[in-house]
Design a protein around this motif. Structure first.
Motif, PDB file in Angstrom:
ATOM      1  N   UNK A   1       0.931  -0.996  -0.004  1.00 38.29           N
ATOM      2  CA  UNK A   1      -0.019   0.043   0.030  1.00 38.29           C
ATOM      3  C   UNK A   1       0.798   1.196  -0.081  1.00 38.29           C
ATOM      4  N   UNK A   2       1.842   1.458   0.726  1.00 35.76           N
ATOM      5  CA  UNK A   2       2.504   2.407   1.013  1.00 35.76           C
ATOM      6  C   UNK A   2       3.657   2.690  -0.482  1.00 35.76           C
ATOM      7  N   UNK A   3       4.236   1.405  -1.052  1.00 34.33           N
ATOM      8  CA  UNK A   3       4.621   1.510  -2.244  1.00 34.33           C
ATOM      9  C   UNK A   3       3.912   2.043  -3.373  1.00 34.33           C
ATOM     10  N   UNK A   4       2.335   1.713  -3.289  1.00 36.56           N
ATOM     11  CA  UNK A   4       1.281   2.136  -4.294  1.00 36.56           C
ATOM     12  C   UNK A   4       1.056   3.704  -4.062  1.00 36.56           C
ATOM     13  N   UNK A   5       1.184   4.204  -2.760  1.00 39.13           N
ATOM     14  CA  UNK A   5       0.967   5.477  -2.609  1.00 39.13           C
ATOM     15  C   UNK A   5       2.178   6.239  -2.964  1.00 39.13           C
TER      16      UNK A   5
END
Length: 398
Positions: free
Chosen positions: A340-344
């Motif tokens: 999720x953080x990578x996607x953000x």
């Protein structure tokens, strides 16, 4: 594993389909809703921004509820958003539908990235990410033409009815075939894991490789956002010619992605990062040359834009898989949070970079040139950092 990858492919296509299918019909949507065209055009970066920010919320939910339930929920929301867009009578409803579909793609994207991280590691994960990122380029290859043909035959609402039919098909496939891949040792906590996010962001390895994807995605988003202005406005291509040129580049990225997969297998991820950085830089330099030093006739020719774009997109094909696998590799127990953080960082960062450069008082091609060169810098830094890597697993705060 092949069956799982094909199911994940049906999920990964939801994102680009939500953008590319209605690119050629934006003027007709604006006319049909009585809205300024710029407002409808702005739903593209809005969609990407929602995809990025929303993943911060869906990441822990994927770890808590599991990959399969979140994938099903995302596909269902996506279908509802498509129906909303197809039935919209006012711009506000259309914009709301895009926000809902962006949130839906947050669920499916984090779920599919987590599934890959659950089952694969190292070069195997990089090849899986490259396959998914490469194959999804069939969407920009075919979707604009398909969307234009659907709109010509049945009106501008037809592409969104097609999206609702596709989401129903995917919902059935996922319900019948997607297994739950969440490891038993996954840390499960509902709520926004601020401490875990901050702990990941403090890891230089994560930031270095996530920024590679940010640069690559910013290049792609800037290209997509400016392509109609350059190709139809400056180069005077017809909508059909625009769709063909746009689609040819999508098929080109698919071909290069196959080559990148073989390079990962034969030479490893560092070699892909090197090739990707060089190609991104070369694309930027070629576009700069066409802007600053080429004859006026060539500057307005569509190939002066698309050839450098094709070179830079080749770099993207080499960068996306290795950088994603390097960024997520240390987090097996909270793959959803890390994904999720990578996607953000990737989506929200790319939208911010793209919007910032587009807003500068520069020509569209010069703005894209600068984004390409920035992406090359990010990739070059990551390649240099790779030399000091050693295999580690990172424990995150509970």
């Amino acid at each position: 594993m092949q069956k799982l990858l094909l199911l994940l492919l049906s999920l990964v296509l939801l994102g680009p389909l939500g953008i590319d299918l209605y690119l050629p019909v934006i003027p007709f949507i604006a006319k049909g809703l009585g809205s300024p065209e710029a407002l409808i055009q702005s739903t593209i970066p809005l969609f990407i921004l929602v995809m990025g920010v929303g993943q911060l919320l869906t990441g822990p939910m994927v770890d808590y509820f599991g990959r399969r339930p979140m994938a099903l929920a995302g596909v269902a929301l996506y279908g509802i958003g498509a129906v909303m867009a197809a039935l919209a009578q006012q711009p506000a409803i259309f914009i709301a539908s895009r926000i809902l579909q962006g949130l839906a793609v947050c669920c499916t994207t984090v779920a599919l990235f987590s599934c890959v991280r659950d089952r694969l590691n190292g070069d195997d994960a990089a090849r899986a990410f490259s396959f998914l990122n490469g194959t999804l380029n069939i969407v920009p290859a075919l979707a604009p033409l398909a969307g234009g043909l659907l709109a010509e035959g049945f009106g501008w609402r037809a592409p969104f009815w097609a999206l609702s039919a596709y989401s129903l098909t995917v919902l059935i496939l996922i319900a019948r075939g997607l297994p739950e891949t969440r490891p038993a040792q996954t840390l499960r906590r509902l709520g926004l894991p601020v401490k875990a996010y901050l702990a990941i962001l403090r890891q230089r390895r994560f930031l270095v490789y996530s920024l590679v994807n940010t640069g690559a995605m910013a290049m792609a988003l800037t290209y997509v956002s400016l392509s109609s202005q350059v190709l139809m406005g400056v180069a005077q291509l017809t909508p059909l010619q625009f769709s063909v040129a746009f689609g040819a580049n999508g098929f080109w990225i698919m071909l290069v992605s196959v080559i990148a997969n073989r390079v990962i297998r034969k030479a490893g991820r560092p070699a892909c990062l090197t090739i990707g950085a060089l190609l991104m830089a070369l694309g930027g330099l070629l576009l700069l040359t066409s802007v600053a030093w080429s004859p006026p006739g060539w500057q307005t020719h569509w190939l002066s834009y698309m050839l450098p774009v094709a070179v830079a997109c080749s770099g993207l094909a080499f960068l996306m898989g290795p950088s994603a696998s390097y960024a997520l590799e240390p987090y097996p127990n909270q793959a959803g949070v890390a994904a999720a953080l990578n996607g953000f960082v990737q989506m929200a960062g790319a939208a911010a970079v793209s919007l910032a450069f587009i807003a500068l008082p520069l020509s569209p091609r010069l703005a894209l040139t600068l984004v390409m060169l920035l992406g090359a810098v990010f990739a070059g830094v990551a390649r240099r950092y790779t030399r000091r890597l050693s295999g580690t697993l990172t424990s995150l705060p509970r």
